[in-house]
Write an enzyme that holds these catalytic residues in place. Structure first.
Site, PDB file in Angstrom:
ATOM      1  N   TYR A 111       0.829  -1.212   0.000  1.00  0.00           N
ATOM      2  CA  TYR A 111       0.000   0.000   0.000  1.00  0.00           C
ATOM      3  C   TYR A 111       0.863   1.261   0.000  1.00  0.00           C
ATOM      4  O   TYR A 111       1.932   1.279   0.617  1.00  0.00           O
ATOM      5  CB  TYR A 111      -0.888   0.022   1.245  1.00  0.00           C
ATOM      6  N   TRP A 113       1.129   5.718  -1.614  1.00  0.00           N
ATOM      7  CA  TRP A 113       0.800   6.726  -2.630  1.00  0.00           C
ATOM      8  C   TRP A 113       1.828   6.830  -3.735  1.00  0.00           C
ATOM      9  O   TRP A 113       1.579   7.465  -4.756  1.00  0.00           O
ATOM     10  CB  TRP A 113       0.618   8.083  -1.947  1.00  0.00           C
TER      11      TRP A 113
HETATM   12  N1  LIG Z   1      -1.513   7.782  12.644  1.00  0.00           N
HETATM   13  C1  LIG Z   1      -1.962   7.882  11.398  1.00  0.00           C
HETATM   14  N2  LIG Z   1      -1.449   7.118  10.429  1.00  0.00           N
HETATM   15  C2  LIG Z   1      -1.893   7.229   9.170  1.00  0.00           C
HETATM   16  C3  LIG Z   1      -2.904   8.154   8.836  1.00  0.00           C
HETATM   17  C4  LIG Z   1      -3.452   8.951   9.880  1.00  0.00           C
HETATM   18  O1  LIG Z   1      -4.360   9.771   9.663  1.00  0.00           O
HETATM   19  N3  LIG Z   1      -2.949   8.798  11.146  1.00  0.00           N
HETATM   20  N4  LIG Z   1      -3.324   8.269   7.552  1.00  0.00           N
HETATM   21  C5  LIG Z   1      -3.184   7.109   6.692  1.00  0.00           C
HETATM   22  C6  LIG Z   1      -3.433   7.439   5.286  1.00  0.00           C
HETATM   23  S1  LIG Z   1      -4.922   8.188   4.939  1.00  0.00           S
HETATM   24  C7  LIG Z   1      -2.587   7.109   4.283  1.00  0.00           C
HETATM   25  S2  LIG Z   1      -3.077   7.326   2.656  1.00  0.00           S
HETATM   26  C8  LIG Z   1      -1.273   6.500   4.567  1.00  0.00           C
HETATM   27  C9  LIG Z   1      -0.167   6.999   3.614  1.00  0.00           C
HETATM   28  O2  LIG Z   1       0.914   6.144   3.648  1.00  0.00           O
HETATM   29  P1  LIG Z   1       1.914   5.978   2.413  1.00  0.00           P
HETATM   30  O3  LIG Z   1       1.182   6.222   1.136  1.00  0.00           O
HETATM   31  O4  LIG Z   1       2.602   4.676   2.570  1.00  0.00           O
HETATM   32  O5  LIG Z   1       2.918   7.182   2.692  1.00  0.00           O
HETATM   33  P2  LIG Z   1       3.956   7.883   1.727  1.00  0.00           P
HETATM   34  O6  LIG Z   1       4.886   8.648   2.598  1.00  0.00           O
HETATM   35  O7  LIG Z   1       3.234   8.644   0.670  1.00  0.00           O
HETATM   36  O8  LIG Z   1       4.748   6.671   1.094  1.00  0.00           O
HETATM   37  C10 LIG Z   1       5.107   6.613  -0.238  1.00  0.00           C
HETATM   38  C11 LIG Z   1       6.510   6.007  -0.341  1.00  0.00           C
HETATM   39  O9  LIG Z   1       6.760   5.724  -1.715  1.00  0.00           O
HETATM   40  C12 LIG Z   1       8.045   6.212  -2.076  1.00  0.00           C
HETATM   41  N5  LIG Z   1       7.980   6.521  -3.503  1.00  0.00           N
HETATM   42  C13 LIG Z   1       7.525   7.639  -4.103  1.00  0.00           C
HETATM   43  N6  LIG Z   1       7.612   7.521  -5.443  1.00  0.00           N
HETATM   44  C14 LIG Z   1       8.123   6.295  -5.696  1.00  0.00           C
HETATM   45  C15 LIG Z   1       8.437   5.579  -6.891  1.00  0.00           C
HETATM   46  O10 LIG Z   1       8.245   6.050  -8.002  1.00  0.00           O
HETATM   47  N7  LIG Z   1       8.944   4.318  -6.744  1.00  0.00           N
HETATM   48  C16 LIG Z   1       9.171   3.752  -5.533  1.00  0.00           C
HETATM   49  N8  LIG Z   1       9.654   2.519  -5.496  1.00  0.00           N
HETATM   50  N9  LIG Z   1       8.883   4.409  -4.390  1.00  0.00           N
HETATM   51  C17 LIG Z   1       8.365   5.653  -4.472  1.00  0.00           C
HETATM   52  C18 LIG Z   1       8.287   7.407  -1.189  1.00  0.00           C
HETATM   53  O11 LIG Z   1       9.665   7.661  -1.057  1.00  0.00           O
HETATM   54  C19 LIG Z   1       7.598   6.974   0.112  1.00  0.00           C
HETATM   55  O12 LIG Z   1       8.496   6.293   0.953  1.00  0.00           O
HETATM   56  O13 LIG Z   1      -0.902   6.778   5.925  1.00  0.00           O
HETATM   57  C20 LIG Z   1      -1.884   6.333   6.855  1.00  0.00           C
HETATM   58  N10 LIG Z   1      -1.358   6.441   8.210  1.00  0.00           N
HETATM   59  N1  LIG Z   2      -0.871  18.411   3.050  1.00  0.00           N
HETATM   60  C1  LIG Z   2      -1.349  17.152   2.986  1.00  0.00           C
HETATM   61  N2  LIG Z   2      -2.583  16.935   2.501  1.00  0.00           N
HETATM   62  C2  LIG Z   2      -3.085  15.659   2.469  1.00  0.00           C
HETATM   63  C3  LIG Z   2      -2.325  14.547   2.887  1.00  0.00           C
HETATM   64  C4  LIG Z   2      -1.016  14.829   3.403  1.00  0.00           C
HETATM   65  O1  LIG Z   2      -0.286  13.908   3.819  1.00  0.00           O
HETATM   66  N3  LIG Z   2      -0.576  16.113   3.438  1.00  0.00           N
HETATM   67  N4  LIG Z   2      -2.838  13.281   2.806  1.00  0.00           N
HETATM   68  C5  LIG Z   2      -3.969  13.053   1.901  1.00  0.00           C
HETATM   69  C6  LIG Z   2      -4.652  11.803   2.220  1.00  0.00           C
HETATM   70  S1  LIG Z   2      -3.895  10.348   1.782  1.00  0.00           S
HETATM   71  C7  LIG Z   2      -5.867  11.746   2.788  1.00  0.00           C
HETATM   72  S2  LIG Z   2      -6.613  10.249   3.056  1.00  0.00           S
HETATM   73  C8  LIG Z   2      -6.578  12.958   3.181  1.00  0.00           C
HETATM   74  C9  LIG Z   2      -7.199  12.813   4.562  1.00  0.00           C
HETATM   75  O2  LIG Z   2      -8.100  13.814   4.800  1.00  0.00           O
HETATM   76  P1  LIG Z   2      -8.761  13.933   6.250  1.00  0.00           P
HETATM   77  O3  LIG Z   2      -9.119  12.597   6.755  1.00  0.00           O
HETATM   78  O4  LIG Z   2      -9.839  14.931   6.154  1.00  0.00           O
HETATM   79  O5  LIG Z   2      -7.531  14.532   7.054  1.00  0.00           O
HETATM   80  P2  LIG Z   2      -6.968  14.456   8.538  1.00  0.00           P
HETATM   81  O6  LIG Z   2      -5.965  15.558   8.582  1.00  0.00           O
HETATM   82  O7  LIG Z   2      -6.509  13.108   8.870  1.00  0.00           O
HETATM   83  O8  LIG Z   2      -8.187  14.784   9.444  1.00  0.00           O
HETATM   84  C10 LIG Z   2      -8.898  16.002   9.372  1.00  0.00           C
HETATM   85  C11 LIG Z   2      -9.229  16.467  10.750  1.00  0.00           C
HETATM   86  O9  LIG Z   2     -10.105  15.560  11.388  1.00  0.00           O
HETATM   87  C12 LIG Z   2     -10.063  15.867  12.770  1.00  0.00           C
HETATM   88  N5  LIG Z   2     -10.425  14.693  13.537  1.00  0.00           N
HETATM   89  C13 LIG Z   2      -9.646  13.657  13.926  1.00  0.00           C
HETATM   90  N6  LIG Z   2     -10.376  12.763  14.640  1.00  0.00           N
HETATM   91  C14 LIG Z   2     -11.634  13.281  14.714  1.00  0.00           C
HETATM   92  C15 LIG Z   2     -12.854  12.827  15.305  1.00  0.00           C
HETATM   93  O10 LIG Z   2     -12.947  11.764  15.914  1.00  0.00           O
HETATM   94  N7  LIG Z   2     -13.944  13.621  15.125  1.00  0.00           N
HETATM   95  C16 LIG Z   2     -13.896  14.788  14.450  1.00  0.00           C
HETATM   96  N8  LIG Z   2     -15.015  15.484  14.329  1.00  0.00           N
HETATM   97  N9  LIG Z   2     -12.752  15.246  13.914  1.00  0.00           N
HETATM   98  C17 LIG Z   2     -11.656  14.486  14.018  1.00  0.00           C
HETATM   99  C18 LIG Z   2      -8.666  16.341  13.066  1.00  0.00           C
HETATM  100  O11 LIG Z   2      -8.736  17.525  13.827  1.00  0.00           O
HETATM  101  C19 LIG Z   2      -8.054  16.523  11.693  1.00  0.00           C
HETATM  102  O12 LIG Z   2      -7.356  17.748  11.580  1.00  0.00           O
HETATM  103  O13 LIG Z   2      -5.700  14.065   3.199  1.00  0.00           O
HETATM  104  C20 LIG Z   2      -4.976  14.185   1.974  1.00  0.00           C
HETATM  105  N10 LIG Z   2      -4.340  15.486   1.981  1.00  0.00           N
HETATM  106 MO   LIG Z   3      -5.067   8.578   2.661  1.00  0.00          MO
END
Ligand SMILES: Nc1nc2c(c(=O)[nH]1)N[C@H]1C(S)=C(S)[C@@H](COP(=O)(O)OP(=O)(O)OC[C@H]3O[C@@H](n4cnc5c(=O)[nH]c(N)nc54)[C@H](O)[C@@H]3O)O[C@H]1N2
Ligand SMILES: Nc1nc2c(c(=O)[nH]1)N[C@H]1C(S)=C(S)[C@@H](COP(=O)(O)OP(=O)(O)OC[C@H]3O[C@@H](n4cnc5c(=O)[nH]c(N)nc54)[C@H](O)[C@@H]3O)O[C@H]1N2
Ligand SMILES: [Mo]
Length: 767
Positions: A111, A113
């Protein structure tokens, strides 16, 4: 001298890489983007920094003893090897695992991005490769909203389709009056869109709504989860209590007679099964505003007044994706839908429900869209993927049974883990548990560009190129633009494209011809583009030929004339345009889900106590709720090593927000190094004392590169050493990252150095 410009696109926007003397010196935002993201500025410095992996590397103990001995992962030094040696070693091991244990023993769910770009998409390349070898154990759903994407199809319809059909901000601006946003509408997150936004539109969309008089309510633990210019009313409920607040609102609507029985009868099923729960007829406990107030700490009078206002005005209930990332994360989406159904405005312009406005750039954007072709992955002969966030469970319990969405399944016995384009040591919960699970397989491989947590915990590390080192083009099914991505600089060190890495393996395993189909990079780009052009032509959209597109640098789909109103067809004719649910209607009660018999996800939405929350027993020892939101200065863990992300750190560590009252009670001042801890782990972070965060809540964004010392303390501030690794429920088995209690204290004594941006120990090259 003026730099040479090379167009490209990232998940955070389109830029031109500025190249001087063969080095990338800047990232100039795309002129067509009115609100570009500063995240791009962090890229040049990281490109060839000290933590860039320049050569294939093998963990010392692995090179010496072969597969197994996983306890050395993350601890032993690495040995540089040549590409042929690394690929021979890995091809032999893939062959061994396949023969001895079968393809299900290969986990390539991988998994993450990765990067924007249709061709050099790491996971597509990985999956295509393993499918040619007979398949792999894959993964299902996302970390973003697993609980939502599993429950919503049962009760409303296909989630991905719903995401692109959202009512445009422009329609909310014209017809809406009130937006009640659970989890806010954080602009910081709208910087991003999977596949890359050509133009950032959320800020303008929201501003137009505000200018036209729409009012906003921010129901979230953070005040700045909505932009200042929205002048929102802030209701700072305890985290994870949204369902209780929604029930309190629904109860007020019902007892005041403000709900819409005609809508519930015509467009929904099961309200009669839900009402006895709402009124307390079944359990003697009315879910009224007073009940909700006791759970959420939002005053009952506020809940009642809000319910009346929502009924009186054209209201959108906006649910952020974060709500799904908590224990029982199915419930906020289902209950939010039920509340919207009771209001009866679904399908009307500017009213109803939304999932993820401003969670990314695309939701609510007023743009035309197309599904662009991507690299064909082939068919996976291994048919049992795992729910994505159950990775540690899988590794710790081979053969173990679990429930998922109505099925009883068993975990495979995985011997080889191959990751490309994601970072589990960023994204997974309870990293100390993951580290233990990670010792189990015989072999761990990654393609990575930098020495992040994943690379450090691998046996074979293959250095990958980044976007700026290869040619590609982008196109997202959620965005209006297609961008050419020109190679700006040659690969750093010996880095190779994922495609070339898998070609090298495919040659050794006898599938190279089928893997490459005899095409070069240039051939593939033209091939994929031409298929997209043909698809566009079928929809009567004329696109330039590839050469012209490559020269122009971008192509934009025409802007649609009509505003998009989600579910307007269904509202106009529910029999003619039924929903894709079992009943064709909104299911407030789901016979199907009820039939699964899950105590943690029954047949209608309910309040279920989360495993950890401020009202629970655990709060006595760990009295602060940790919100690990998305980081403002980067995407996840990507470019955390770059200057822009590092500019947001405090004493070189991730910034943790504490409310002034909580800080004072602990003798913590702004800028102090603090230690966050619970029974699962501990990390350091740099304190920011601010009233933007609610009392008893701390905010530590995700993405600081994991930097454990010998005791497991993360010196840098990765929140996932603290978070809970538990499935949301038997239905979705999604991640529960936002369900997490901690304690915080001022760090006493000498402050350990952050080592995240130094390479691990590297021995002399192997002979
Ligand atoms: N505590 C907590 N944990 C969370 C979340 C949270 O809200 N709270 N959010 C979750 C969510 S919504 C998401 S989507 C995940 C995101 O988790 P990930 O999508 O796993 O996070 P990234 O840092 O985007 O990891 C992408 C990796 O791919 C590598 N990469 C980029 N381009 C390439 C390429 O072309 N080739 C190769 N081989 N590698 C490449 C980058 O260097 C990086 O290490 O995290 C989750 N984890
Ligand atoms: N700059 C930047 N933008 C991103 C990403 C990034 O890594 N960096 N990641 C992208 C990805 S993969 C995803 S999935 C999206 C995620 O998008 P979201 O899920 O909307 O993003 P988060 O920042 O995880 O959460 C938004 C807010 O939810 C609130 N929150 C947390 N827990 C609770 C709860 O129990 N109740 C309520 N009411 N609020 C709560 C927190 O205050 C938090 O700031 O963002 C995307 N956008
Ligand atoms: Mo995400």
């Amino acid at each position: 001298m003026a730099p040479t410009l090379f167009p490209t696109i990232t998940h955070w926007g389109a830029y031109s890489a500025e190249v001087l003397d063969g080095r990338v010196v800047g990232m100039r935002p795309f002129a067509g983007d009115a609100d570009p993201s500063p995240i791009g500025a962090g890229m040049p410095q990281a490109l060839d920094d000290a933590v860039r992996i320049r050569q294939p590397m093998v963990r010392a103990g692995y090179l010496e003893h072969g597969p197994g001995h996983g306890e050395g992962r993350g601890r032993e030094p690495f040995v540089p090897v040549s590409w042929p040696r690394a690929l021979d070693l890995l091809a032999t091991e893939i062959g061994r695992v396949k023969r001895r244990h079968g393809n299900a023993a290969i986990f390539a769910g991988s998994y993450g991005w990765a990067s924007a770009g249709r061709f050099h998409h790491a996971q597509s390349q990985l999956h295509r490769f393993f499918n040619l070898l007979g398949g792999y154990t894959g993964s299902l759903d996302s970390y973003s909203y697993a609980a939502g994407e599993v429950v919503i199809p049962h009760v409303l319809g296909p989630f991905q389709q719903i995401l692109v059909e959202h009512t445009s901000w422009s329609a909310i601006a014209r017809h809406g009056q009130l937006v009640v946003a659970f989890g806010g509408l954080p602009l910081r997150n709208a910087q991003v869109s999977n596949g890359g936004p050509g133009a950032h539109v959320q800020r303008d969309g929201m501003r137009e709504a505000r200018d036209r008089g729409v009012r906003f309510v921010n129901l979230s633990p953070l005040r700045d989860d909505v932009a200042d210019f929205l002048d929102a009313e802030w209701l700072a409920a305890r985290p994870n209590t949204d369902v209780a607040v929604m029930l309190g609102l629904a109860h007020t609507l019902y007892v005041d007679g403000l709900h819409d029985p005609a809508f519930l009868t015509r467009y929904c099923t099961g309200i009669d099964r839900f009402l006895p729960y709402l009124t307390g007829a079944v359990d003697g406990r009315p879910k009224d505003a007073d009940w909700a107030a006791a759970i959420s700490e939002i005053p009952a009078a506020t809940i009642r007044a809000l319910a009346r206002r929502m009924a009186a005005q054209r209201t959108t209930i906006a649910l952020s994706w974060s709500l799904t990332r908590g224990d029982h994360g199915e419930q906020p989406y289902w209950m939010g839908l039920t509340l919207a159904a009771m209001l009866g405005q679904i399908g009307l312009p500017g009213g109803g429900i939304g999932f993820g406005y401003s969670s990314v750039n695309s939701v609510g954007a007023h743009t035309d869209r197309m599904t662009w072709p991507s690299l064909e992955q082939g068919v996976n002969a291994v048919r049992e993927p795992i729910p994505v966030a159950r990775i540690a469970d899988m590794l710790l319990n081979p053969g173990g049974a679990y429930d998922y969405n109505g099925r009883r399944r068993a975990y495979p016995d995985v011997k080889l883990v191959y990751w490309a384009g994601g970072n589990p040591f960023h994204h997974h919960q309870d990293l100390n548990r993951l580290v233990r699970a990670w010792r189990r397989p015989d072999t761990v491989v990654c393609n990575e560009a930098w020495w992040n947590g994943l690379a450090r915990h691998s046996d074979i590390v293959l250095p990958a190129t980044t976007t700026l080192e290869r040619n590609d083009f982008s196109g997202s099914s959620r965005e209006a633009y297609l961008f050419a991505m020109h190679r700006a600089v040659p690969p750093i060190g010996e880095a190779r494209n994922d495609h070339d890495i898998f070609t090298g393996l495919a040659q050794r395993l006898g599938v190279a011809e089928r893997f490459t189909e005899g095409r070069t990079e240039a051939d593939w780009l033209r091939h994929l583009y031409d298929r997209g052009r043909q698809r566009a032509a079928e929809r009567e959209v004329a696109m330039p030929g590839f050469d012209e597109f490559w020269k122009d640098g971008c192509f934009r789909l025409p802007t649609p004339s009509a505003h998009q109103i989600m579910f307007s067809d269904f509202r106009a004719d529910p029999e003619g345009n039924p929903l894709k649910t079992p009943s064709g209607r909104i299911e407030i009660f789901s016979e199907r889900i009820a039939g699964f018999g899950y105590a943690d996800c029954p047949g209608h939405p309910v309040w279920l106590e989360p495993a950890e929350w401020l009202g629970g027993a655990g709060a006595a020892r760990h009295p602060l709720h940790l919100v690990s939101c998305q980081p403002e200065h980067r995407l996840h863990s990507q470019y955390d090593n770059g200057g822009y992300s590092r500019s947001g750190k405090v004493q070189g560590r991730e910034a943790v927000w504490l409310n002034p009252t909580d800080a004072a009670a602990r003798g913590i001042a702004d800028g102090d190094v603090v230690r966050l801890h619970n029974d699962r782990g501990a990390c350091l972070a740099g304190a920011v004392v601010t009233d933007k965060v609610r009392r008893c809540v701390v905010r530590l964004p995700t993405g600081a590169w994991y930097d454990p010392d010998e005791t497991g303390l993360c010196r840098h501030g990765n929140p996932n050493v603290l978070t809970l690794d538990k499935g949301t429920s038997s239905l979705a088995q999604g991640p529960s990252a936002q369900t997490c209690l901690v304690q915080v204290e001022r760090w006493q004594g000498p402050v350990p150095k952050v080592r995240a941006f130094e390479p691990p120990p590297i021995l002399a090259p192997a002979k």
